[in-house]
Design a protein around this motif. Structure first.
Motif, PDB file in Angstrom:
ATOM      1  N   UNK A 179      42.650  48.484  69.234  1.00 48.09           N
ATOM      2  CA  UNK A 179      42.535  48.654  68.069  1.00 48.09           C
ATOM      3  C   UNK A 179      41.359  48.317  67.508  1.00 48.09           C
ATOM      4  N   UNK A 180      40.854  48.796  66.293  1.00 47.13           N
ATOM      5  CA  UNK A 180      39.530  48.292  65.749  1.00 47.13           C
ATOM      6  C   UNK A 180      39.938  48.156  64.192  1.00 47.13           C
ATOM      7  N   UNK A 206      38.441  53.602  57.321  1.00 43.33           N
ATOM      8  CA  UNK A 206      38.517  54.341  58.442  1.00 43.33           C
ATOM      9  C   UNK A 206      37.291  54.943  58.900  1.00 43.33           C
ATOM     10  N   UNK A 207      36.803  55.742  57.742  1.00 43.91           N
ATOM     11  CA  UNK A 207      35.670  56.988  58.060  1.00 43.91           C
ATOM     12  C   UNK A 207      34.484  56.242  58.659  1.00 43.91           C
ATOM     13  N   UNK A 251      42.444  52.868  64.441  1.00 42.30           N
ATOM     14  CA  UNK A 251      41.689  52.095  63.458  1.00 42.30           C
ATOM     15  C   UNK A 251      42.515  51.752  62.500  1.00 42.30           C
ATOM     16  N   UNK A 252      42.527  50.614  62.169  1.00 43.66           N
ATOM     17  CA  UNK A 252      43.715  49.975  61.010  1.00 43.66           C
ATOM     18  C   UNK A 252      42.940  49.152  60.144  1.00 43.66           C
ATOM     19  N   UNK A 308      47.811  44.516  63.006  1.00 43.65           N
ATOM     20  CA  UNK A 308      47.244  44.372  64.297  1.00 43.65           C
ATOM     21  C   UNK A 308      48.069  44.203  65.453  1.00 43.65           C
ATOM     22  N   UNK A 309      48.039  45.011  66.489  1.00 38.05           N
ATOM     23  CA  UNK A 309      49.026  44.676  67.610  1.00 38.05           C
ATOM     24  C   UNK A 309      48.447  43.466  68.489  1.00 38.05           C
ATOM     25  N   UNK A 310      49.441  43.134  69.685  1.00 40.77           N
ATOM     26  CA  UNK A 310      48.937  42.242  70.607  1.00 40.77           C
ATOM     27  C   UNK A 310      48.161  42.549  71.408  1.00 40.77           C
ATOM     28  N   UNK A 311      47.070  41.840  71.729  1.00 45.16           N
ATOM     29  CA  UNK A 311      45.987  42.058  72.599  1.00 45.16           C
ATOM     30  C   UNK A 311      45.502  40.640  73.464  1.00 45.16           C
TER      31      UNK A 311
END
Length: 253
Positions: A30-31, A36-37, A48-49, A55-58
């Motif tokens: 994710x970023x 978003x644009x 894009x969040x 935010x997911x796990x990274x």
């Protein structure tokens, strides 16, 4: 694959997105971007969040924002005990919130929005609090660069100050040279081979050994002629200061 999340949408973040997109070892999960644009031309919209809670796990979270926002951004991250790093050349590792494992992922380069960058030659300066996290950052860095170095926060300060001298200040001197050429209707293009040769020379010579010019030779008549010729007081003052500095440091003339 090492899963990474980027936080930020500025020049550094956008260049990293493009570099990681070509890597076979790194996957951008994710970023985060407030709008978003800003990144829609680089990523699938689903990547894009705009909310930190999404935010997911990274394996690593790379904060690429303005220096004065790094601490507050790291505080807003809802998770704990994950690897969170920033890309700043001046901010200490300790500026990051200690609820997460902290590190630095600093690409030493000047980034402009529309200028392409060859990441393979960009030095990456890495710092972490433990060896296993360093290994993760090293793998990420080496997936896009051939120049990776372990650098402490204190050493990074020295590098950043040095970078201001060799990049920002040097570019300002180019600007002065350009202004003088424009004032006297001389094509600045004539100076570009000299600029390139000067930059190439320090690849094989110590900068002190590569120094030439009237200040190095103590050619007082040329120096005085240049000062008489210059009409801009700021340019005169810079010329005097640099001349005196070169003469002070020179062992021979």
């Amino acid at each position: 694959m090492i899963r990474i999340t980027l936080i930020g949408s500025g020049n550094v973040a956008q260049h990293l997105i493009q570099a990681f997109a070509k890597s076979e070892l790194v996957d951008i999960v994710q970023v985060f971007s407030r709008q978003k644009e800003t990144l829609s031309h680089l990523l699938d919209p689903t990547q894009i969040v705009t909310d930190y809670s999404a935010l997911q796990e990274s394996d690593a979270y790379i904060i690429a924002v303005a220096d004065n926002a790094i601490a507050s951004v790291s505080e807003q991250l809802a998770f704990k005990n994950r690897l969170v790093v920033h890309t700043s050349g001046t901010v200490s590792l300790n500026a990051l919130d200690p609820k997460n494992r902290r590190g630095v992922f600093y690409p030493l380069q000047t980034f402009s929005k529309n200028a392409a960058v060859d990441f393979s030659v960009i030095p990456f300066c890495l710092e972490t609090e433990n060896h296993s996290d360093y290994s993760v950052l090293e793998t990420v860095a080496k997936s896009i660069s051939n120049a990776v170095f372990p650098i402490s926060s204190e050493q990074r300060k020295a590098l950043h100050v040095s970078a201001v001298f060799v990049n920002n200040f040097t570019n300002y001197l180019y600007q002065i040279g350009h202004e003088i050429c424009v004032e006297h209707q001389v094509p600045f293009e004539i100076l570009k081979p000299l600029i390139q040769e000067t930059a190439q020379k320090i690849k094989i010579l110590n900068p002190a050994d590569a120094q030439t010019g009237p200040a190095k030779r103590n050619d007082s008549s040329t120096i005085e002629a240049h000062l008489d010729y210059l009409t801009n007081e700021n340019q005169k003052n810079i010329y005097k200061l640099l001349t005196q500095s070169i003469q002070h440091n020179g062992k021979t003339f």
